[in-house]
Every structure is written in structure tokens, then in C-alpha cells.
Design an enzyme around this catalytic site. Structure first.
Site, mmCIF file in Angstrom:
data_model
loop_
_atom_site.group_PDB
_atom_site.id
_atom_site.type_symbol
_atom_site.label_atom_id
_atom_site.label_comp_id
_atom_site.label_asym_id
_atom_site.label_seq_id
_atom_site.Cartn_x
_atom_site.Cartn_y
_atom_site.Cartn_z
ATOM 1 N N ARG A 1 0.987 -1.048 0.422
ATOM 2 C CA ARG A 1 0.474 -0.422 0.037
ATOM 3 C C ARG A 1 0.875 0.893 0.000
ATOM 4 O O ARG A 1 0.082 2.122 -0.990
ATOM 5 C CB ARG A 1 -0.376 -0.290 1.265
ATOM 6 C CG ARG A 1 -1.840 1.187 1.532
ATOM 7 C CD ARG A 1 -2.871 1.121 2.040
ATOM 8 N NE ARG A 1 -3.237 -0.062 2.613
ATOM 9 C CZ ARG A 1 -4.418 -0.501 3.167
ATOM 10 N NH1 ARG A 1 -4.956 0.453 4.736
ATOM 11 N NH2 ARG A 1 -5.555 -1.103 2.996
ATOM 12 N N HIS B 1 0.763 3.861 -2.846
ATOM 13 C CA HIS B 1 0.263 5.370 -2.371
ATOM 14 C C HIS B 1 1.773 6.741 -3.046
ATOM 15 O O HIS B 1 1.265 7.636 -3.044
ATOM 16 C CB HIS B 1 0.300 5.827 -0.807
ATOM 17 C CG HIS B 1 -1.334 5.045 -0.931
ATOM 18 N ND1 HIS B 1 -2.149 5.702 0.241
ATOM 19 C CD2 HIS B 1 -2.284 4.417 -0.511
ATOM 20 C CE1 HIS B 1 -2.980 5.430 0.887
ATOM 21 N NE2 HIS B 1 -3.407 3.887 -0.191
ATOM 22 N N VAL C 1 1.559 9.563 -6.583
ATOM 23 C CA VAL C 1 1.583 11.110 -5.929
ATOM 24 C C VAL C 1 2.790 11.859 -6.218
ATOM 25 O O VAL C 1 4.051 10.874 -6.059
ATOM 26 C CB VAL C 1 1.073 11.697 -4.515
ATOM 27 C CG1 VAL C 1 1.808 13.352 -3.942
ATOM 28 C CG2 VAL C 1 0.127 11.043 -4.017
ATOM 29 N N SER D 1 8.153 10.712 -2.027
ATOM 30 C CA SER D 1 7.836 11.252 -0.901
ATOM 31 C C SER D 1 6.687 10.597 0.083
ATOM 32 O O SER D 1 6.970 11.726 0.758
ATOM 33 C CB SER D 1 7.127 12.005 -1.913
ATOM 34 O OG SER D 1 6.442 11.380 -2.591
ATOM 35 N N ASP E 1 -10.834 -9.039 1.906
ATOM 36 C CA ASP E 1 -10.588 -10.835 1.575
ATOM 37 C C ASP E 1 -10.210 -12.368 3.459
ATOM 38 O O ASP E 1 -9.607 -12.090 3.632
ATOM 39 C CB ASP E 1 -9.092 -11.731 0.966
ATOM 40 C CG ASP E 1 -9.266 -12.583 -0.388
ATOM 41 O OD1 ASP E 1 -10.907 -13.176 0.775
ATOM 42 O OD2 ASP E 1 -8.687 -13.429 -0.121
ATOM 43 N N THR F 1 -8.924 -15.707 2.048
ATOM 44 C CA THR F 1 -7.804 -15.985 2.562
ATOM 45 C C THR F 1 -6.971 -14.916 2.805
ATOM 46 O O THR F 1 -6.021 -14.040 1.970
ATOM 47 C CB THR F 1 -6.610 -16.628 1.545
ATOM 48 O OG1 THR F 1 -7.529 -16.129 0.105
ATOM 49 C CG2 THR F 1 -8.048 -18.160 1.372
#
Length: 340
Positions: A72, A76, A80, A86, A255, A258
Site C-alpha cells: 500500500r 500511495h 503522487v 515522497s 479478503d 484467505t
């Protein structure tokens, strides 16, 4: 990439569609072919891949959720200013970082993992490996360590000396966002509808906060899942975790089948109408999503096809460039702060 829409729906919503796609023509940072190579550190820091892998092995063994956290962070970061590290910058007196943006606040973790990898590499080959490259390699290794596919990672990114909280708020998709809006944000990054559906498959691992799915379970969940007793039981379980008010930080797996394994079960959940986030379920249930629905069905039926496309799309996303970082960027000594 054009959506395959029913003609009447297209006619009824043509002004909105034109607005969405016209806005994509604005000047932006394009996913291009930055000067990245697979052997970038071959002579300057030949142990970089091994070092990152070993550290990620320890982190994922200690807590499988760390894999989703790193993945993640990478997503992210790339949405950007491009993949320039950053997202890792802390606020200072002279720099407003991205960590407190509405799309990031309370939802991003794993910064300490990047710090530990950086410290190890700084002891092995100081001043050589950028934080942006570390995060990109770590995301790939995180996926492998929970059963996902391998892909080669082109390297040579520089770390940005700037950040943008405003772009974090405008560029990153939100959990409650509708399908056309999410598609527009991916197209803005030169990522196709196919890339979007494949990359959303990353939600096969990781958790979501109650605040991110409250409106979904008290709104459209029943409409998409029908009256299947199993779905109703699952919905009641979600409501026990996430009441109508309060408990914003309670979490559950995106999920539920699993949660710690990178596989295609996320797409099977969408077929049942049980996607936790509205932005995910809309890929299958939105009337405009003719193409996205077909892709969800394909990846649910063909795990190898999902793995292959996910790998290709991750490389494509990792190549989103911040042109400024190649001229004014640096290799940070500390991933949280620009060099002084």
C-alpha cells in the site's frame, strides 16, 4: 482506454463522460520510460536485492500483514508525484509531507520497515540506494512472500525533495468512490482499466478500517449480495465489527477467505457481491462497468492470468516518473527527511 457502455447509458451520461476524459488531457506526470535498468546497482551495491529480501522475510514472518502495508505504501507513493519516495517524508518546518493527507491518515503503516532496510543498506553501501527504489523492491518481495507472483524491478529512481499533500487528496482513490471516478484517476496515471482491476487485486491481502467500509455495509451491501443466507451472516459479522457510529479504527480483512495469502479469492468475493469496499465492488456491480465486470470474471476463473497481469501492471505503475526527481532528486540518507 474506452469503457464499453450500453448506448443508452452512454447517451444519458455523455456530458459527465466527456468531462472525465477531457480532464485527463491536462498536463501531468506521465508514466513513461524513465532511465531505469535492472542492473542499476550491479557495481555500486550488488547486495541490495538480497538485503531487502532478507529484511522483508523477517517482517512478513513476524506479521503477514506487513506485506500489505508495504504494498500500500508503494501504491500511495507512485500516485503522487510518481514513484519518488515522497510518501516517506515526515513533516518539518519547511516541508508539508503526505502522511497526514485524508487518504493516508490512519491508513498507512510500515514506515519503520523501510527505515530498517535503509539503515542496513546505508551500512553496506552508504549514499547509493534511494528510498524510492527500496520501497519498490520491498513491495515486490512482500507480494512473493505471501504467495504472489515475481516480477523484475527496474531500478535507478531518485528521491524527491518535495511532497504534495494536495495531490494525495486529489489523486488517490477513496474507498467510497464510484467506478468512473476511480477509472479517471488511474487513466490520469496512464494506467488502463485492465491495470486498475488487476492492481485492485492487491486487496486480496490487507485490512480495512471501519471508517472505510461503514457506508458500504449500511448501504449497498445487501443490494449486491442478494439474500444469500451466507452473505447475510457475513454482513451481520461486519456490522458487529463496525457499528453505525464510533469504532472507526476497528479493522477486518478485505479478503475474508484467505486474508494472508496473495491469490485470486478477492475476485470470487466480488462475484458474490461481498466486496468490502464500495470502490472494489463497483468493478463488478456498476452498470457502467461492462469491461471491469468481464475482467473480474476472468481473474476469478484464471489465477495465472491475474498473476501475469498484476506483475505487468506493477512494473507499469513502478515506472510512473517524477521528472523533477531525475534533475533535482537525491539519495536520502534518512528516508524521512531530505538531505541537508
Amino acid at each position: 482506454m474506452a469503457l464499453f457502455l450500453h448506448s443508452k447509458l452512454l447517451h444519458d451520461h455523455l456530458p459527465f463522460m466527456l468531462l472525465v476524459f477531457f480532464s485527463l488531457g491536462a498536463c501531468r506526470l506521465h508514466a513513461s520510460d524513465p532511465p531505469l535498468t535492472l542492473d542499476y546497482y550491479a557495481s555500486t551495491c550488488p547486495t541490495v536485492l538480497e538485503t531487502v529480501r532478507k529484511e522483508m522475510e523477517c517482517e512478513v514472518q513476524s506479521d503477514p500483514r506487513n506485506a500489505a502495508m508495504i504494498l500500500r505504501l508503494h501504491f500511495h507513493d507512485c500516485f503522487v508525484q510518481g514513484c519518488d519516495g515522497s510518501i516517506l517524508l515526515d513533516d518539518t518546518m519547511t516541508l508539508e509531507g503526505e502522511k497526514k493527507a485524508s487518504a493516508n491518515r490512519n491508513s498507512l503503516k510500515g514506515f519503520e520497515i523501510v527505515d530498517r532496510i535503509k539503515n542496513e543498506l546505508e551500512s553496506e553501501c552508504p549514499g547509493i540506494v534511494s528510498c524510492a527504489d527500496i520501497l519498490t523492491i520491498a513491495a515486490r518481495d512482500a507480494v512473493i512472500l505471501v504467495g504472489g507472483p515475481y516480477w523484475d524491478v527496474p531500478l535507478g529512481r531518485k528521491d524527491s525533495v518535495t511532497a504534495s499533500r494536495a495531490l494525495s487528496d486529489s489523486n488517490l482513490p477513496t474507498p467510497d468512490e464510484n467506478l468512473l471516478s476511480v477509472i479517471s484517476k488511474f487513466l490520469y496515471q496512464d494506467l488502463s482499466v485492465t491495470d486498475m482491476v488487476a492492481l485492485a487485486g492487491a486487496h486480496t491481502i490487507g485490512m480495512a478500517r471501519c471508517a472505510s467500509f461503514r457506508s458500504r455495509i449500511y448501504g449497498g451491501f445487501a443490494a449486491t449480495s442478494g439474500h444469500d443466507p451466507a452473505s447475510e451472516s457475513h454482513l451481520n459479522s461486519l456490522k458487529s465489527i463496525c457499528p453505525p457510529k464510533g469504532a472507526d479504527n476497528n479493522i477486518t480483512a478485505m479478503d475474508y477467505e484467505t486474508p494472508n495469502l496473495f491469490d485470486n479469492s478477492f475476485f470470487h468475493i466480488l462475484l458474490k457481491g461481498e466486496g468490502l469496499l464500495n470502490s472494489d465492488q463497483e468493478m463488478y456491480s456498476n452498470v457502467f462497468g461492462i469491461e471491469t465486470k468481464q475482467l473480474v470474471q476472468k481473474y476469478a476463473a484464471e489465477p495465472i492470468a491475474f498473476f501475469q497481469q498484476f506483475s505487468d501492471s506493477m512494473v507499469k505503475m513502478g515506472n510512473i516518473a517524477n521528472p523533477d526527481s531525475f534533475t533535482t532528486g537525491e539519495v536520502r540518507r534518512n528516508c524521512r527527511f531530505v538531505n541537508t
